[in-house]
Scaffold this motif. Structure first.
Motif, PDB file in Angstrom:
ATOM      1  N   MET A   1       2.119 -14.695 -14.789  1.00 12.46           N
ATOM      2  CA  MET A   1       1.587 -13.332 -14.767  1.00 12.46           C
ATOM      3  C   MET A   1       2.720 -12.353 -14.480  1.00 12.46           C
ATOM      4  SD  MET A   1      -1.437 -11.777 -12.322  1.00 12.46           S
ATOM      5  CE  MET A   1      -2.595 -13.007 -12.880  1.00 12.46           C
ATOM      6  N   ASP A   2       2.770 -11.251 -15.236  1.00  9.43           N
ATOM      7  CA  ASP A   2       3.804 -10.246 -15.032  1.00  9.43           C
ATOM      8  C   ASP A   2       3.281  -9.165 -14.090  1.00  9.43           C
ATOM      9  OD1 ASP A   2       5.596 -11.489 -16.757  1.00  9.43           O
ATOM     10  OD2 ASP A   2       4.728 -10.502 -18.511  1.00  9.43           O
ATOM     11  N   PHE A   3       4.148  -8.709 -13.191  1.00 14.77           N
ATOM     12  CA  PHE A   3       3.777  -7.662 -12.258  1.00 14.77           C
ATOM     13  C   PHE A   3       4.767  -6.513 -12.385  1.00 14.77           C
ATOM     14  CE2 PHE A   3       2.306 -11.634 -10.315  1.00 14.77           C
ATOM     15  CZ  PHE A   3       0.982 -11.323 -10.057  1.00 14.77           C
ATOM     16  N   MET A   4       4.271  -5.295 -12.299  1.00 14.73           N
ATOM     17  CA  MET A   4       5.134  -4.129 -12.417  1.00 14.73           C
ATOM     18  C   MET A   4       5.897  -3.854 -11.135  1.00 14.73           C
ATOM     19  SD  MET A   4       2.725  -1.518 -14.603  1.00 14.73           S
ATOM     20  CE  MET A   4       3.975  -0.218 -14.489  1.00 14.73           C
ATOM     21  N   ILE A   5       5.275  -4.109 -10.003  1.00 12.31           N
ATOM     22  CA  ILE A   5       5.926  -3.834  -8.735  1.00 12.31           C
ATOM     23  C   ILE A   5       6.974  -4.908  -8.464  1.00 12.31           C
ATOM     24  CG2 ILE A   5       4.057  -5.020  -7.505  1.00 12.31           C
ATOM     25  CD1 ILE A   5       4.645  -3.219  -5.108  1.00 12.31           C
ATOM     26  N   SER A   6       8.180  -4.481  -8.138  1.00 18.96           N
ATOM     27  CA  SER A   6       9.294  -5.410  -7.958  1.00 18.96           C
ATOM     28  C   SER A   6       9.299  -6.014  -6.562  1.00 18.96           C
ATOM     29  CB  SER A   6      10.619  -4.693  -8.198  1.00 18.96           C
ATOM     30  OG  SER A   6      10.868  -3.749  -7.163  1.00 18.96           O
ATOM     31  N   ASP A   7      10.031  -7.096  -6.413  1.00 20.92           N
ATOM     32  CA  ASP A   7      10.194  -7.706  -5.093  1.00 20.92           C
ATOM     33  C   ASP A   7      10.803  -6.712  -4.109  1.00 20.92           C
ATOM     34  OD1 ASP A   7       9.213  -9.974  -6.259  1.00 20.92           O
ATOM     35  OD2 ASP A   7      10.929 -11.253  -5.779  1.00 20.92           O
ATOM     36  N   GLN A   8      11.789  -5.951  -4.570  1.00 19.80           N
ATOM     37  CA  GLN A   8      12.458  -5.011  -3.666  1.00 19.80           C
ATOM     38  C   GLN A   8      11.499  -3.922  -3.202  1.00 19.80           C
ATOM     39  OE1 GLN A   8      15.631  -5.375  -2.376  1.00 19.80           O
ATOM     40  NE2 GLN A   8      14.777  -3.814  -1.009  1.00 19.80           N
ATOM     41  N   GLN A   9      10.618  -3.463  -4.072  1.00 18.60           N
ATOM     42  CA  GLN A   9       9.623  -2.473  -3.671  1.00 18.60           C
ATOM     43  C   GLN A   9       8.703  -3.030  -2.589  1.00 18.60           C
ATOM     44  OE1 GLN A   9       8.303  -1.609  -7.826  1.00 18.60           O
ATOM     45  NE2 GLN A   9       8.243   0.511  -7.143  1.00 18.60           N
ATOM     46  N   ILE A  10       8.343  -4.279  -2.717  1.00 21.87           N
ATOM     47  CA  ILE A  10       7.464  -4.891  -1.711  1.00 21.87           C
ATOM     48  C   ILE A  10       8.199  -5.039  -0.387  1.00 21.87           C
ATOM     49  CG2 ILE A  10       6.140  -6.950  -1.104  1.00 21.87           C
ATOM     50  CD1 ILE A  10       5.564  -7.363  -4.052  1.00 21.87           C
ATOM     51  N   ILE A  11       9.441  -5.465  -0.434  1.00 22.00           N
ATOM     52  CA  ILE A  11      10.239  -5.585   0.793  1.00 22.00           C
ATOM     53  C   ILE A  11      10.379  -4.227   1.466  1.00 22.00           C
ATOM     54  CG2 ILE A  11      12.554  -6.067   1.678  1.00 22.00           C
ATOM     55  CD1 ILE A  11      12.709  -8.301  -0.473  1.00 22.00           C
ATOM     56  N   ASP A  12      10.663  -3.199   0.680  1.00 17.72           N
ATOM     57  CA  ASP A  12      10.785  -1.840   1.229  1.00 17.72           C
ATOM     58  C   ASP A  12       9.472  -1.400   1.867  1.00 17.72           C
ATOM     59  OD1 ASP A  12      13.383  -1.756   0.328  1.00 17.72           O
ATOM     60  OD2 ASP A  12      12.926  -0.562  -1.465  1.00 17.72           O
ATOM     61  N   LEU A  13       8.363  -1.765   1.230  1.00 22.12           N
ATOM     62  CA  LEU A  13       7.048  -1.414   1.759  1.00 22.12           C
ATOM     63  C   LEU A  13       6.810  -2.067   3.117  1.00 22.12           C
ATOM     64  CD1 LEU A  13       4.214  -0.152   1.385  1.00 22.12           C
ATOM     65  CD2 LEU A  13       3.564  -2.232   0.153  1.00 22.12           C
ATOM     66  N   ILE A  14       7.132  -3.337   3.241  1.00 23.38           N
ATOM     67  CA  ILE A  14       6.970  -4.021   4.528  1.00 23.38           C
ATOM     68  C   ILE A  14       7.823  -3.355   5.598  1.00 23.38           C
ATOM     69  CG2 ILE A  14       7.245  -6.189   5.792  1.00 23.38           C
ATOM     70  CD1 ILE A  14       6.875  -7.672   3.147  1.00 23.38           C
ATOM     71  N   LYS A  15       9.070  -3.068   5.266  1.00 21.12           N
ATOM     72  CA  LYS A  15       9.979  -2.476   6.254  1.00 21.12           C
ATOM     73  C   LYS A  15       9.552  -1.065   6.636  1.00 21.12           C
ATOM     74  CE  LYS A  15      14.031  -5.290   5.175  1.00 21.12           C
ATOM     75  NZ  LYS A  15      15.437  -5.322   4.734  1.00 21.12           N
ATOM     76  N   GLN A  16       8.844  -0.387   5.745  1.00 21.90           N
ATOM     77  CA  GLN A  16       8.336   0.947   6.042  1.00 21.90           C
ATOM     78  C   GLN A  16       7.117   0.896   6.950  1.00 21.90           C
ATOM     79  OE1 GLN A  16       6.094   3.219   2.973  1.00 21.90           O
ATOM     80  NE2 GLN A  16       7.730   4.729   3.157  1.00 21.90           N
ATOM     81  N   GLN A  17       6.264  -0.100   6.743  1.00 26.11           N
ATOM     82  CA  GLN A  17       4.993  -0.173   7.449  1.00 26.11           C
ATOM     83  C   GLN A  17       5.013  -1.103   8.660  1.00 26.11           C
ATOM     84  OE1 GLN A  17       2.396   1.651   6.885  1.00 26.11           O
ATOM     85  NE2 GLN A  17       2.915   2.588   4.937  1.00 26.11           N
ATOM     86  N   VAL A  18       6.061  -1.878   8.814  1.00 28.82           N
ATOM     87  CA  VAL A  18       6.172  -2.826   9.930  1.00 28.82           C
ATOM     88  C   VAL A  18       7.409  -2.461  10.742  1.00 28.82           C
ATOM     89  CG1 VAL A  18       6.366  -5.273  10.557  1.00 28.82           C
ATOM     90  CG2 VAL A  18       5.013  -4.602   8.561  1.00 28.82           C
ATOM     91  N   VAL A  19       7.190  -1.667  11.798  1.00 28.53           N
ATOM     92  CA  VAL A  19       8.295  -1.137  12.599  1.00 28.53           C
ATOM     93  C   VAL A  19       7.959  -1.286  14.088  1.00 28.53           C
ATOM     94  CG1 VAL A  19       9.020   0.503  10.825  1.00 28.53           C
ATOM     95  CG2 VAL A  19       7.320   1.196  12.524  1.00 28.53           C
ATOM     96  N   PRO A  20       8.977  -1.330  14.945  1.00 33.31           N
ATOM     97  CA  PRO A  20       8.721  -1.481  16.383  1.00 33.31           C
ATOM     98  C   PRO A  20       8.256  -0.190  17.042  1.00 33.31           C
ATOM     99  CG  PRO A  20      11.082  -1.403  15.967  1.00 33.31           C
ATOM    100  CD  PRO A  20      10.415  -1.428  14.630  1.00 33.31           C
ATOM    101  N   SER A  21       7.457  -0.339  18.090  1.00 32.75           N
ATOM    102  CA  SER A  21       6.987   0.803  18.866  1.00 32.75           C
ATOM    103  C   SER A  21       6.884   0.391  20.329  1.00 32.75           C
ATOM    104  CB  SER A  21       5.620   1.266  18.367  1.00 32.75           C
ATOM    105  OG  SER A  21       5.077   2.268  19.209  1.00 32.75           O
ATOM    106  N   VAL A  22       7.191   1.337  21.212  1.00 34.15           N
ATOM    107  CA  VAL A  22       6.969   1.129  22.644  1.00 34.15           C
ATOM    108  C   VAL A  22       5.778   1.993  23.031  1.00 34.15           C
ATOM    109  CG1 VAL A  22       7.877   1.411  24.978  1.00 34.15           C
ATOM    110  CG2 VAL A  22       9.383   0.624  23.139  1.00 34.15           C
ATOM    111  N   GLY A  23       4.659   1.356  23.291  1.00 30.74           N
ATOM    112  CA  GLY A  23       3.454   2.080  23.641  1.00 30.74           C
ATOM    113  C   GLY A  23       2.567   2.328  22.441  1.00 30.74           C
ATOM    114  N   CYS A  24       1.334   2.751  22.716  1.00 38.20           N
ATOM    115  CA  CYS A  24       0.365   3.063  21.675  1.00 38.20           C
ATOM    116  C   CYS A  24       0.899   4.183  20.799  1.00 38.20           C
ATOM    117  CB  CYS A  24      -0.955   3.471  22.319  1.00 38.20           C
ATOM    118  SG  CYS A  24      -2.249   3.886  21.134  1.00 38.20           S
ATOM    119  N   THR A  25       0.725   4.059  19.499  1.00 38.41           N
ATOM    120  CA  THR A  25       1.414   4.953  18.563  1.00 38.41           C
ATOM    121  C   THR A  25       0.873   6.384  18.560  1.00 38.41           C
ATOM    122  OG1 THR A  25       0.017   3.979  16.831  1.00 38.41           O
ATOM    123  CG2 THR A  25       2.288   3.184  17.006  1.00 38.41           C
ATOM    124  N   GLU A  26      -0.361   6.627  19.001  1.00 40.36           N
ATOM    125  CA  GLU A  26      -0.863   8.003  19.037  1.00 40.36           C
ATOM    126  C   GLU A  26      -0.213   8.816  20.163  1.00 40.36           C
ATOM    127  OE1 GLU A  26      -2.485   6.166  16.183  1.00 40.36           O
ATOM    128  OE2 GLU A  26      -3.281   5.442  18.092  1.00 40.36           O
TER     129      GLU A  26
END
Length: 427
Positions: free
Chosen positions: A1-26
């Motif tokens: 199966m061919d996919f339009m979204i590249s591996d690098q785009q997915i990696i960038d997405l994870i790194k954008q949405q999975v980040v460290p925090s000290v304390g509740c984010t609000e």
């Protein structure tokens, strides 16, 4: 199966949405806005006024602030203006000490910090900080993401402005062709060296979990379960072990532990929930390091994918989404493929969709526990070939099912969100 979204785009997405925090984010978002304002002022503000969306207010009322023994947005805002550094992002409060806490308490005691709910906001995630020192005033706005500063203004002059895009066009929005099938394909075929960065989150969240097990934090759900396992009241099985590790991390975080947490989609509890049940399952199943890495990728991405249809800070508890991610990661560790992953998602959608968010607080660890319980059950049923069929909000097409979850949380629970906030404000 061919996919339009590249591996690098997915990696960038994870790194954008999975980040460290000290304390509740609000509360952290409020602290970050105040920290930025203080930096522009050139020193500690004399007065702080913060306007927030109802959802930010709801999630900041009862949660512990790291290193303070206190709860709520006012102390977070004060500390942001006193010792926060905007360059730290969601770890803005990591340098809280006794001196800065004493200064913050003094500001609060003198009523020089005010938090107000703003009725009309461009997004459910909105923070506007007004900080004053002498004759100078700085305004900072955060929208869409907890660290997304879109405006810095000093004495009416704009120093920085970023366009506020409609929610459906926000850069963080995953590209449309991300799907469950693409997630599994990426997670199982991408070279290991490109995926191993996800172990940082596992290590970080495991550390706060162990801290929660060793201390009397929050509701002590994890710690008490550990004692009950040791006494023989509970068995040391997959479910109990997963609940223990995950709840302990949430216990510590909600009580204001200073340990950082690796978040998912802007939430520490969601980051804990996509991580710790998968770590626990890998231990119990004797999975290899590679299997754990690939399972964590699946868990994180499934949660991000579902979250993209929900928006920010709705009345739907994010544990529903993170728990679904965990269910998929565990299903993979048990040998499941695309069919079983879809079964697990459908089982979760038909089970705990509808769990409401009534703010960040100590009780969140109970909701985390419910999400983990549902995730283990969904995975076990899925690998056994059992799943909810074309019933309720569940459809045969898995992507339609995921969109249905988003519609319920984003559109269907708008009035629920207002009623919850009204109830909390009237206490």
């Amino acid at each position: 199966m061919d996919f339009m979204i590249s591996d690098q785009q997915i990696i960038d997405l994870i790194k954008q949405q999975v980040v460290p925090s000290v304390g509740c984010t609000e509360p952290v978002a409020c602290a970050l806005a105040c920290a930025k304002a203080a930096e522009i002022l050139g020193g500690q503000p004399e007065w702080i006024e913060v306007f927030v969306s109802g959802n930010i207010y709801k999630n900041g009322m009862g949660v512990g602030i790291p290193g303070t023994g206190m709860t709520g947005l006012p102390v977070a805002a004060a500390l942001g203006g006193i010792c926060g550094k905007s360059e730290y992002g969601l770890e803005v409060l990591k340098e809280v000490n006794d001196r800065s806490l004493a200064l913050a308490k003094a500001m609060l005691g003198e009523r020089r910090v005010a938090i107000k709910v703003k009725e009309e906001c461009p997004d459910n995630l909105y923070v506007e900080a007004l900080c004053r020192k002498g004759t100078d005033e700085v305004r900072v706005e955060i929208v869409h993401q907890h660290s997304n500063i879109v405006l810095v203004e000093k004495n009416g002059a704009v120093l920085f402005r970023k366009e506020i895009l409609p929610e459906e066009n926000v850069e963080e929005k995953p590209v449309p062709d991300l799907s469950v099938a693409r997630i599994l394909e990426f997670a199982t075929t991408a070279p290991m060296e490109r995926l191993e960065f996800v172990l940082e989150g596992a290590q970080m969240n495991s550390a706060i979990s162990q801290f929660g097990l060793s201390q009397e934090h929050g509701l002590q759900i994890g710690k008490k379960m550990k004692e009950q396992i040791e006494s023989g009241l509970l068995s040391d099985d997959l479910l109990s072990y997963s609940l223990m590790l995950t709840a302990a991390a949430s216990d510590a975080r909600m009580a204001g532990c200073t340990h950082p947490v690796m978040t998912n989609s802007g939430s520490g509890n969601q980051g804990i929930t996509v991580t710790m049940p998968v770590v626990a399952a890998a231990e119990k199943l004797g999975s290899s390091r590679e299997q754990l890495v690939r399972a964590l990728v699946i868990s994180n991405l499934i949660s991000i994918h579902i979250h993209s249809f929900l928006g920010h800070l709705s009345a739907l508890c994010g544990i529903c989404l993170a728990g679904t991610g965990a269910a998929c990661g565990i299903t993979y560790l048990m040998g499941g493929g695309i069919t079983e992953l879809e079964f697990a998602i459908k089982n979760m959608a038909g089970n705990i969709t509808g769990m409401v968010c009534d703010g960040a607080k100590l009780g969140c660890s109970l909701k985390v526990s419910s999400g983990v319980t549902a995730a283990i059950q969904a995975a076990l049923l899925a690998v056994g070939g059992i799943h909810i069929g074309n019933d309720g909000i569940v459809e045969e097409d898995i992507e339609k099912t995921i969109r249905n979850i988003g519609v319920i949380g984003c559109e269907g629970m708008l009035e629920t969100d207002r009623v919850i906030l009204k109830t909390m404000l009237c206490k």
